[in-house]
Design a protein around this motif. Structure first.
Motif, PDB file in Angstrom:
ATOM      1  N   ALA A  99       0.846  -1.197   0.000  1.00  0.00           N
ATOM      2  CA  ALA A  99       0.000   0.000   0.000  1.00  0.00           C
ATOM      3  C   ALA A  99       0.884   1.249   0.000  1.00  0.00           C
ATOM      4  O   ALA A  99       0.656   2.198  -0.760  1.00  0.00           O
ATOM      5  CB  ALA A  99      -0.906  -0.014   1.233  1.00  0.00           C
ATOM      6  N   ASN A 100       1.890   1.232   0.851  1.00  0.00           N
ATOM      7  CA  ASN A 100       2.786   2.387   0.963  1.00  0.00           C
ATOM      8  C   ASN A 100       3.466   2.692  -0.371  1.00  0.00           C
ATOM      9  O   ASN A 100       3.636   3.862  -0.740  1.00  0.00           O
ATOM     10  CB  ASN A 100       3.833   2.104   2.054  1.00  0.00           C
ATOM     11  CG  ASN A 100       4.633   3.336   2.396  1.00  0.00           C
ATOM     12  OD1 ASN A 100       5.476   3.773   1.620  1.00  0.00           O
ATOM     13  ND2 ASN A 100       4.358   3.926   3.557  1.00  0.00           N
ATOM     14  N   ASP A 101       3.830   1.637  -1.106  1.00  0.00           N
ATOM     15  CA  ASP A 101       4.528   1.836  -2.388  1.00  0.00           C
ATOM     16  C   ASP A 101       3.722   2.718  -3.337  1.00  0.00           C
ATOM     17  O   ASP A 101       4.297   3.453  -4.140  1.00  0.00           O
ATOM     18  CB  ASP A 101       4.785   0.481  -3.071  1.00  0.00           C
ATOM     19  CG  ASP A 101       5.916  -0.290  -2.392  1.00  0.00           C
ATOM     20  OD1 ASP A 101       6.661   0.336  -1.609  1.00  0.00           O
ATOM     21  OD2 ASP A 101       6.033  -1.505  -2.637  1.00  0.00           O
ATOM     22  N   THR A 102       2.381   2.653  -3.240  1.00  0.00           N
ATOM     23  CA  THR A 102       1.569   3.452  -4.171  1.00  0.00           C
ATOM     24  C   THR A 102       1.718   4.941  -3.859  1.00  0.00           C
ATOM     25  O   THR A 102       1.803   5.763  -4.772  1.00  0.00           O
ATOM     26  CB  THR A 102       0.079   3.049  -4.119  1.00  0.00           C
ATOM     27  OG1 THR A 102      -0.451   3.325  -2.813  1.00  0.00           O
ATOM     28  CG2 THR A 102      -0.113   1.565  -4.442  1.00  0.00           C
ATOM     29  N   ALA A 103       1.761   5.283  -2.565  1.00  0.00           N
ATOM     30  CA  ALA A 103       1.954   6.687  -2.178  1.00  0.00           C
ATOM     31  C   ALA A 103       3.375   7.127  -2.523  1.00  0.00           C
ATOM     32  O   ALA A 103       3.596   8.235  -3.040  1.00  0.00           O
ATOM     33  CB  ALA A 103       1.694   6.867  -0.681  1.00  0.00           C
ATOM     34  N   ALA A 104       4.337   6.243  -2.237  1.00  0.00           N
ATOM     35  CA  ALA A 104       5.742   6.559  -2.510  1.00  0.00           C
ATOM     36  C   ALA A 104       5.933   6.843  -4.000  1.00  0.00           C
ATOM     37  O   ALA A 104       6.569   7.835  -4.386  1.00  0.00           O
ATOM     38  CB  ALA A 104       6.622   5.396  -2.067  1.00  0.00           C
ATOM     39  N   GLN A 105       5.347   5.991  -4.827  1.00  0.00           N
ATOM     40  CA  GLN A 105       5.491   6.146  -6.276  1.00  0.00           C
ATOM     41  C   GLN A 105       4.848   7.445  -6.752  1.00  0.00           C
ATOM     42  O   GLN A 105       5.408   8.158  -7.586  1.00  0.00           O
ATOM     43  CB  GLN A 105       4.840   4.935  -6.967  1.00  0.00           C
ATOM     44  CG  GLN A 105       5.405   4.643  -8.347  1.00  0.00           C
ATOM     45  CD  GLN A 105       6.926   4.619  -8.363  1.00  0.00           C
ATOM     46  OE1 GLN A 105       7.556   3.928  -7.570  1.00  0.00           O
ATOM     47  NE2 GLN A 105       7.547   5.419  -9.235  1.00  0.00           N
ATOM     48  N   PHE A 106       3.701   7.762  -6.181  1.00  0.00           N
ATOM     49  CA  PHE A 106       3.000   8.995  -6.559  1.00  0.00           C
ATOM     50  C   PHE A 106       3.903  10.212  -6.295  1.00  0.00           C
ATOM     51  O   PHE A 106       4.058  11.092  -7.150  1.00  0.00           O
ATOM     52  CB  PHE A 106       1.690   9.122  -5.770  1.00  0.00           C
ATOM     53  CG  PHE A 106       0.957  10.398  -6.027  1.00  0.00           C
ATOM     54  CD1 PHE A 106       0.092  10.516  -7.108  1.00  0.00           C
ATOM     55  CD2 PHE A 106       1.149  11.510  -5.201  1.00  0.00           C
ATOM     56  CE1 PHE A 106      -0.581  11.715  -7.362  1.00  0.00           C
ATOM     57  CE2 PHE A 106       0.492  12.701  -5.453  1.00  0.00           C
ATOM     58  CZ  PHE A 106      -0.380  12.809  -6.530  1.00  0.00           C
ATOM     59  N   ILE A 107       4.510  10.239  -5.108  1.00  0.00           N
ATOM     60  CA  ILE A 107       5.336  11.419  -4.757  1.00  0.00           C
ATOM     61  C   ILE A 107       6.607  11.447  -5.613  1.00  0.00           C
ATOM     62  O   ILE A 107       7.026  12.503  -6.088  1.00  0.00           O
ATOM     63  CB  ILE A 107       5.667  11.430  -3.244  1.00  0.00           C
ATOM     64  CG1 ILE A 107       4.372  11.493  -2.433  1.00  0.00           C
ATOM     65  CG2 ILE A 107       6.561  12.612  -2.898  1.00  0.00           C
ATOM     66  CD1 ILE A 107       4.557  11.388  -0.928  1.00  0.00           C
TER      67      ILE A 107
END
Ligand code: NA7
Length: 547
Positions: free
Chosen positions: A304-312
């Motif tokens: 889940a965290n990877d999706t936010a990380a990738q977005f930023i």
């Protein structure tokens, strides 16, 4: 809540006087603790403060771009309705000047300064077992005695200046952001080097770049950041805050992080990639720490965290025009928000300026400071000013900076050699009648600080009132309760992605030799509040109280 019975000791002579309580520090925590003990219990209280004024963290951190990351309408006390009604914040996030105005207003309104001794640094505090009192020494040679000793020394108040070889030889000027000159620093016409890209460096760089001739940012670990979207508060919002003070208070007190916004209950896996993108875009536009609240599982599920990380990371690449610079800024090695997530005003945009350069210290580490500037493994950067935005010896640093000794001369530094150990973040076995406000082992820095502070100060006040009402003179945790709490603190951190960060100040990693221990309690403020309330209701379960 406590009743207002006076339990003041009332000794007349200053030399023999035994205060009921001595509080170290006059920031948010020290001021409120003084208010609670004096106004609600009628105790004799003395606050000792190293600075020349109230403010704590905000007294010292006046670097360019400094601003609180909590929203102003929640970065304040909630104990007095009148205070909430009469104070008006001007911006979404308050800067140091406005926070200092606020704290001075509070101190004057409740007549607190008469019990604060400024310019007084506490150097030692030794427990006297026979008399059950604390002897406190100050840098100016004063000796004070008190039944209760309460530290309100802040979590981020012990500056970490890296021990770089050659620093003493530097012919320019250097500053640490946490000890910023009150007169300010003029960067015009200067070549400035900034070391550090945490929350502070990310706030400072855009402002320094505006006036400096040239700014070189030395980055060791790339960092996420989300726009703060700071702006003046509208009259409507100011009115909303006044009309809804009770609801805002309730929300911050029942929220897991003490902030005035709801954390979504949605999981990343509940959304399609398109829905997710739209949610992240909306959160990016809204700005601030709320970005972290977009999904419930960002801090517990790496996928889940990877999706936010990738977005930023994509945002960084889209903002920064030079692709080599963008690649260094987006080469982030830890999950989003596993380190304290910064929020910014034009941080990544700053690297599009002609007078700003980025140096990747992972590729070319700093080898020394020379008389002319900074020399990395690659080359020397001539500088007039170096700004160290290198953070703090967080949480334990301010406590261990005082020579604190408990029963049988036990030094706190020895008791905590392998990392901080305490019960509920409030007390350490072997140190009777010593309370630590928002120390390690409590939610503190994982929470909106004033909310965490009010909870601690009120709990301590109730505890002291309970002792008075039951004719008890001594309190300290039993070692088993303390061991069990340390395990709970570790388990709470291990249930999240927080320990996965590199060089995290939550883990004490900036400071060479500091044990790698996750220090704050990550189980959430609401859960923590319930635990503390239950302990008190169960006759202070886990503490030993005696006459
Ligand atoms: P932080 O978040 O601890 O950041 C410190 C920064 O300084 C970070 O980028 C560090 O890199 C860097 N640093 C520290 N030591 C060195 C050395 N020796 N060489 C190069 N770079 C170094 O402190 P802040 O003041 O920004 O923020 C603290 C908190 O204040 C913040 O989280 C908010 O809660 C308010 P690293 O990541 O260690 O590689």
């Amino acid at each position: 809540m406590t009743n207002a019975t006076s339990i003041a000791s009332g000794n007349p002579s200053e030399e023999d006087r035994i205060l009921d309580a001595l509080v170290i520090g006059a920031g948010f925590a020290g001021l409120y603790q003084l208010y609670c003990l004096r106004e609600r219990l009628g105790l004799s209280v003395q606050v000792l403060e190293a600075g020349a004024g109230v403010g704590g963290t905000w007294y010292w951190n006046r670097y360019p771009g400094a601003r609180c990351d909590s929203e102003s309408h929640s970065y304040c006390y909630s104990f007095s309705e009148e205070l909430t009604r009469e104070w008006q914040w001007s911006e979404r996030y308050p800067g140091p000047a406005e926070i200092l105005r606020y704290l001075n207003h509070v101190a004057d309104r409740f007549d607190l300064k008469r019990d604060i001794r400024f310019n007084t640094r506490v150097t030692a505090a030794h427990y006297d077992q026979e008399r059950n009192i604390w002897h406190v020494s100050t840098g100016s040679g004063d000796q004070l005695k008190a039944r209760f000793l309460i530290t309100a020394v802040g979590c981020l108040s012990s500056a970490n200046v890296p021990k770089l070889p050659g620093l003493a030889s530097f012919e320019g000027d250097w500053y640490h952001t946490g000890q910023w000159p009150h007169a300010g620093v003029d960067f015009s016409g200067k070549r400035v080097g900034q070391v550090g890209t945490g929350s502070t460096g990310i706030q400072a760089a855009p402002v320094i770049a505006e006036t400096a001739d040239h700014l070189t940012v030395f980055q060791r670990t790339a960092n996420y950041s989300v726009p703060a979207r700071n702006a003046p508060l509208t009259a409507e919002f100011q009115q909303y805050v006044k009309d809804n003070a009770a609801q805002i208070r309730e929300l911050t007190r029942t929220n897991t992080n003490g902030h005035p916004f709801h954390i979504s209950e949605r999981l990343v896996s509940d959304t399609t990639p398109q829905e997710r993108l739209a949610l992240y875009e909306a959160a990016w536009e809204r700005g601030g720490l709320q970005f972290r609240a977009t999904f419930q599982d960002l801090l517990i599920d790496k996928t889940a965290n990877d999706t936010a990380a990738q977005f930023i990371k994509n945002k960084i690449r889209s903002i920064v025009k030079d692709s080599a610079t963008a690649a260094i800024l987006a080469d982030i090695d830890h999950p989003y928000a596993a380190k304290r997530p910064p929020i910014d005003t034009d941080y990544f945009e700053t690297f599009n300026r002609d007078n700003v350069a980025l140096v990747d210290l992972r590729a070319t580490p700093i080898e020394e400071i020379t008389p002319r500037g900074v020399r990395t493994s690659d080359k020397e950067y001539p500088l007039d000013i170096i700004v160290f935005a290198t953070g703090f010896d967080a949480m334990t640093g301010p406590l261990l900076g005082i020579d604190i000794r408990g029963r049988n001369g036990l030094r706190l530094a020895d008791a905590w050699q392998a990392g901080p150990r305490n019960y509920l973040g409030l007390q350490v076995a072997g140190f009777p009648n010593l309370f630590t406000i928002t120390g390690p082992g409590s939610p503190s820095v994982l929470c909106n600080m004033p909310v965490a502070i009010e909870q601690h100060a009120e709990w301590i006040t109730d505890c002291i009132a309970h002792m008075h009402n039951h004719d008890l003179q001594r309190i300290e945790p039993n070692p088993e309760a303390m061991d069990a709490w340390v395990e709970q603190v570790n388990a709470a951190a291990d249930a999240t992605l927080l320990p996965q960060a590199t060089h995290s100040w939550y883990l004490g990693e900036h400071v060479p030799g500091k044990p790698r221990v996750f220090m704050p309690y990550a189980g959430g403020m609401l859960h923590y509040r319930r635990i503390c309330d239950k302990v008190a209701a169960n006759n202070y379960e886990g503490f030993e109280l005696s006459k």
